[in-house]
Write a protein that holds these residues in place. Structure first.
Motif, PDB file in Angstrom:
ATOM      1  N   VAL A  49       5.289   2.153 -30.378  1.00 43.27           N
ATOM      2  CA  VAL A  49       3.839   2.306 -30.424  1.00 43.27           C
ATOM      3  C   VAL A  49       3.319   1.799 -31.764  1.00 43.27           C
ATOM      4  CG1 VAL A  49       1.905   3.931 -30.374  1.00 43.27           C
ATOM      5  CG2 VAL A  49       3.887   4.290 -28.878  1.00 43.27           C
ATOM      6  N   GLU A  50       2.473   0.796 -31.717  1.00 40.81           N
ATOM      7  CA  GLU A  50       1.812   0.322 -32.932  1.00 40.81           C
ATOM      8  C   GLU A  50       0.593   1.206 -33.206  1.00 40.81           C
ATOM      9  OE1 GLU A  50       0.842  -3.755 -32.385  1.00 40.81           O
ATOM     10  OE2 GLU A  50       2.922  -4.447 -32.615  1.00 40.81           O
ATOM     11  N   PHE A  51       0.380   1.535 -34.480  1.00 35.30           N
ATOM     12  CA  PHE A  51      -0.783   2.339 -34.830  1.00 35.30           C
ATOM     13  C   PHE A  51      -1.492   1.738 -36.039  1.00 35.30           C
ATOM     14  CE2 PHE A  51       2.550   4.057 -37.495  1.00 35.30           C
ATOM     15  CZ  PHE A  51       1.914   4.421 -38.686  1.00 35.30           C
ATOM     16  N   LYS A  52      -2.791   1.964 -36.107  1.00 33.86           N
ATOM     17  CA  LYS A  52      -3.612   1.446 -37.203  1.00 33.86           C
ATOM     18  C   LYS A  52      -4.838   2.331 -37.348  1.00 33.86           C
ATOM     19  CE  LYS A  52      -6.349  -2.157 -36.749  1.00 33.86           C
ATOM     20  NZ  LYS A  52      -7.629  -1.741 -37.387  1.00 33.86           N
ATOM     21  N   GLU A  53      -5.157   2.676 -38.583  1.00 34.17           N
ATOM     22  CA  GLU A  53      -6.350   3.476 -38.817  1.00 34.17           C
ATOM     23  C   GLU A  53      -7.602   2.655 -38.512  1.00 34.17           C
ATOM     24  OE1 GLU A  53      -6.609   6.723 -41.858  1.00 34.17           O
ATOM     25  OE2 GLU A  53      -5.115   5.453 -42.831  1.00 34.17           O
ATOM     26  N   ILE A  54      -8.571   3.299 -37.926  1.00 33.11           N
ATOM     27  CA  ILE A  54      -9.807   2.613 -37.547  1.00 33.11           C
ATOM     28  C   ILE A  54     -10.680   2.337 -38.765  1.00 33.11           C
ATOM     29  CG2 ILE A  54     -11.916   2.804 -36.172  1.00 33.11           C
ATOM     30  CD1 ILE A  54     -10.304   4.568 -34.220  1.00 33.11           C
ATOM     31  N   ASP A  55     -10.810   3.315 -39.651  1.00 30.26           N
ATOM     32  CA  ASP A  55     -11.637   3.184 -40.848  1.00 30.26           C
ATOM     33  C   ASP A  55     -10.872   2.411 -41.917  1.00 30.26           C
ATOM     34  OD1 ASP A  55     -13.306   3.386 -42.995  1.00 30.26           O
ATOM     35  OD2 ASP A  55     -13.377   5.581 -43.050  1.00 30.26           O
ATOM     36  N   GLU A  56     -11.345   1.229 -42.258  1.00 26.86           N
ATOM     37  CA  GLU A  56     -10.680   0.386 -43.239  1.00 26.86           C
ATOM     38  C   GLU A  56     -11.456   0.307 -44.549  1.00 26.86           C
ATOM     39  OE1 GLU A  56      -9.831  -3.396 -41.544  1.00 26.86           O
ATOM     40  OE2 GLU A  56      -8.718  -2.581 -39.826  1.00 26.86           O
ATOM     41  N   SER A  57     -12.354   1.263 -44.798  1.00 30.00           N
ATOM     42  CA  SER A  57     -13.139   1.242 -46.022  1.00 30.00           C
ATOM     43  C   SER A  57     -12.302   1.612 -47.237  1.00 30.00           C
ATOM     44  CB  SER A  57     -14.337   2.184 -45.903  1.00 30.00           C
ATOM     45  OG  SER A  57     -13.905   3.513 -45.647  1.00 30.00           O
ATOM     46  N   ASP A  58     -11.271   2.424 -47.045  1.00 35.42           N
ATOM     47  CA  ASP A  58     -10.328   2.796 -48.088  1.00 35.42           C
ATOM     48  C   ASP A  58      -8.949   2.288 -47.683  1.00 35.42           C
ATOM     49  OD1 ASP A  58     -11.979   4.176 -49.910  1.00 35.42           O
ATOM     50  OD2 ASP A  58     -12.007   5.930 -48.604  1.00 35.42           O
ATOM     51  N   PRO A  59      -7.945   2.379 -48.556  1.00 29.53           N
ATOM     52  CA  PRO A  59      -6.583   2.045 -48.103  1.00 29.53           C
ATOM     53  C   PRO A  59      -6.247   2.752 -46.792  1.00 29.53           C
ATOM     54  CG  PRO A  59      -6.589   2.364 -50.476  1.00 29.53           C
ATOM     55  CD  PRO A  59      -7.975   2.715 -49.996  1.00 29.53           C
ATOM     56  N   TRP A  60      -5.642   2.016 -45.863  1.00 26.47           N
ATOM     57  CA  TRP A  60      -5.429   2.551 -44.520  1.00 26.47           C
ATOM     58  C   TRP A  60      -4.012   2.255 -44.030  1.00 26.47           C
ATOM     59  CZ3 TRP A  60      -4.653  -1.685 -41.230  1.00 26.47           C
ATOM     60  CH2 TRP A  60      -5.162  -2.913 -41.694  1.00 26.47           C
ATOM     61  N   TYR A  61      -3.515   3.182 -43.189  1.00 26.78           N
ATOM     62  CA  TYR A  61      -2.154   3.096 -42.660  1.00 26.78           C
ATOM     63  C   TYR A  61      -2.089   2.230 -41.404  1.00 26.78           C
ATOM     64  CZ  TYR A  61      -0.458   6.888 -45.656  1.00 26.78           C
ATOM     65  OH  TYR A  61      -0.089   7.650 -46.724  1.00 26.78           O
ATOM     66  N   TYR A  62      -0.944   1.575 -41.249  1.00 27.52           N
ATOM     67  CA  TYR A  62      -0.627   0.865 -40.014  1.00 27.52           C
ATOM     68  C   TYR A  62       0.886   0.752 -39.909  1.00 27.52           C
ATOM     69  CZ  TYR A  62       0.236  -3.206 -42.994  1.00 27.52           C
ATOM     70  OH  TYR A  62       0.728  -4.069 -43.949  1.00 27.52           O
ATOM     71  N   GLY A  63       1.397   0.628 -38.690  1.00 25.06           N
ATOM     72  CA  GLY A  63       2.844   0.515 -38.538  1.00 25.06           C
ATOM     73  C   GLY A  63       3.303   0.718 -37.114  1.00 25.06           C
ATOM     74  N   LYS A  64       4.592   1.104 -36.960  1.00 26.58           N
ATOM     75  CA  LYS A  64       5.189   1.291 -35.642  1.00 26.58           C
ATOM     76  C   LYS A  64       5.923   2.624 -35.576  1.00 26.58           C
ATOM     77  CE  LYS A  64       5.929  -3.609 -34.505  1.00 26.58           C
ATOM     78  NZ  LYS A  64       6.914  -4.646 -34.072  1.00 26.58           N
ATOM     79  N   LEU A  65       5.791   3.277 -34.431  1.00 20.96           N
ATOM     80  CA  LEU A  65       6.510   4.510 -34.131  1.00 20.96           C
ATOM     81  C   LEU A  65       7.505   4.220 -33.017  1.00 20.96           C
ATOM     82  CD1 LEU A  65       3.433   6.929 -33.942  1.00 20.96           C
ATOM     83  CD2 LEU A  65       4.874   6.475 -35.949  1.00 20.96           C
TER      84      LEU A  65
END
Length: 424
Positions: free
Chosen positions: A259-275
């Motif tokens: 499962v790929e995931f990514k934070e919707i709010d990109e105004s600050d540093p944001w997480y993304y990756g794979k589970l």
């Protein structure tokens, strides 16, 4: 700063403290040798197709809690009690077919293990029933108490931390640690005791700046995403992420959703990756993720607490990995790795200074531990600990005793040799 306030309060990530003076504190730690005799086996794990080394391959001694992991050169060191002559070892890593070999196959040096790439087409396996990745992640979080250790345990781990300036290694810290691991259904935090540590640093290459890492071994321990869910995938904030399925994979001969995931709010540093989620039990068995720090001002405010006048310091890349192992149907933290790159930009200098910090910890053994007596007999380290200089560490031939370690990378070993020659 929304989510980052909780992250900083928990000290989940590396925080850089840069000073215009050098300060290193000295501490001593007890190391208790074992009377059990061990046999050490060394070798490499490679791709059977092309002979290339395979990093982060997990070697587990079956019917025991002993394990280790290969370094970036594919090399390993495995220490086994000498009376376990009939044991077998399973070697596994994402993207390759697992292999189980008798201990008699292993040699004291130059053991070569070839793994075949996984070529099985998994997307059509009927086992895959999930159709909504967000619901799958919620189910994964809801089954934490069911799938992970519910008893407290005492783990032995090996921790390594390296610092590079440009292409040159300038610092190496290593430690054997004991981890008092609280159950996954408990809000109590894990505790760490440092049994033995060694450090070698060329401070002349650090721009006369003392670089301190807040957390030491805790940096990698806090990557246990299922124990410390408040840092990345907090159950109440799943809706703040986008999820989508990637091609399924196979880990340790078990089918997993990816499962790929990514934070919707990109105004600050944001997480993304794979589970990587076990298809049968909805257990998180592996995660690879990053923190986007393109917003330099926000990243500097988040990570840099103090710096010299006339400089700008900011991280440019943050990558993380966590792996879990299973024993008697319960999963637990097995390996954590954090990689950080940052830049020091001086106003009066033409060129920037670029640093890369790698830290990793592998759990090499563990046992159930129902008493609290251990905490009373050792010196627990603070999550803010700075890895200290131990001038005798590299010269001690019995330094590691029976503990399994991550075999030093060739580049790291060369750096150690150079620093040692300079100090002779």
């Amino acid at each position: 700063m929304k989510k980052f306030e909780a992250i900083l309060n928990g000290k989940a990530h590396l925080v850089i403290l840069l000073f215009s003076f050098l300060f290193v504190s000295m501490q001593s730690f007890a190391f208790q040798p074992s009377d059990i005799k061990y046999v050490e086996y060394k070798g490499e794990v490679v791709n059977a197709r092309n002979g290339r080394p395979i990093s982060s391959a997990y070697l587990a001694l079956n019917n025991s809690n002993i394990s280790t992991i290969t370094n970036s050169d594919g090399e390993f060191s495995l220490k086994v009690p000498e009376d376990l002559t009939e044991a077998t070892v399973t070697i596994s890593v994402l993207g390759f077919q697992s292999k189980t070999l008798p201990l008699s196959y292993f040699q004291s040096a130059n053991t070569r293990i070839e793994l075949d790439e996984t070529v099985e087409e998994l997307s059509e396996v009927s086992l895959y029933k999930a159709t909504n990745p967000e619901l799958l992640v919620k189910e994964m979080l809801s089954k934490k108490d069911e799938n992970y250790l519910t008893d407290q345990s005492l783990m032995t781990g090996f921790y390594r931390e390296t610092i590079k300036k440009g292409w040159s290694n300038v610092s190496l810290s290593e430690a054997v640690v004991k981890i008092f691991k609280n159950p996954y259904n408990s809000y109590k935090r894990d505790m760490v005791s440092l049994y033995k540590a060694r450090k070698s640093t060329d401070y002349n290459k650090l721009d006369t700046l003392a670089l301190k890492l807040r957390g030491g071994p805790y940096n990698t321990l806090y990557l246990d995403m299922m124990k410390y869910t408040e840092y990345v995938l907090r159950p109440g904030m799943v809706e703040s992420y986008e999820f989508k399925f990637d091609d399924p994979a196979k880990i340790n001969d078990r089918y997993t959703y990816v499962v790929e995931f990514k934070e919707i709010d990109e105004s600050d540093p944001w997480y993304y990756g794979k589970l990587f989620i076990d298809a049968e039990t909805s257990t998180l068995v592996k995660a690879e993720y990053s923190l986007n720090v393109d917003n330099r001002d926000a990243a500097e405010a988040m990570f840099v607490k103090k710096k010299p006048n006339g400089s700008k310091v900011y991280p440019t890349e943050l990558n993380y990995q966590v792996d879990y192992a299973q024993d008697d149907g319960k999963w637990h933290y097995a390996y954590g790795k954090a990689q950080m790159e940052y830049v020091v930009n001086w106003k009066r200098k033409i060129f920037n200074s670029k640093y890369k910090i790698d830290s990793e910890m592998v759990v090499t053994d563990y046992e159930e531990y129902v008493s609290d007596d251990w905490k009373k007999t050792v010196d627990l380290i603070n999550p803010n600990i700075v890895m200290v200089d131990d001038v005798s560490g590299f010269a001690d031939s019995e330094f590691w005793g029976s503990n399994n370690i991550i075999e030093p990378d060739k580049s790291i070993q060369n750096a150690i040799d150079k620093i040692n020659r300079k100090n002779d």
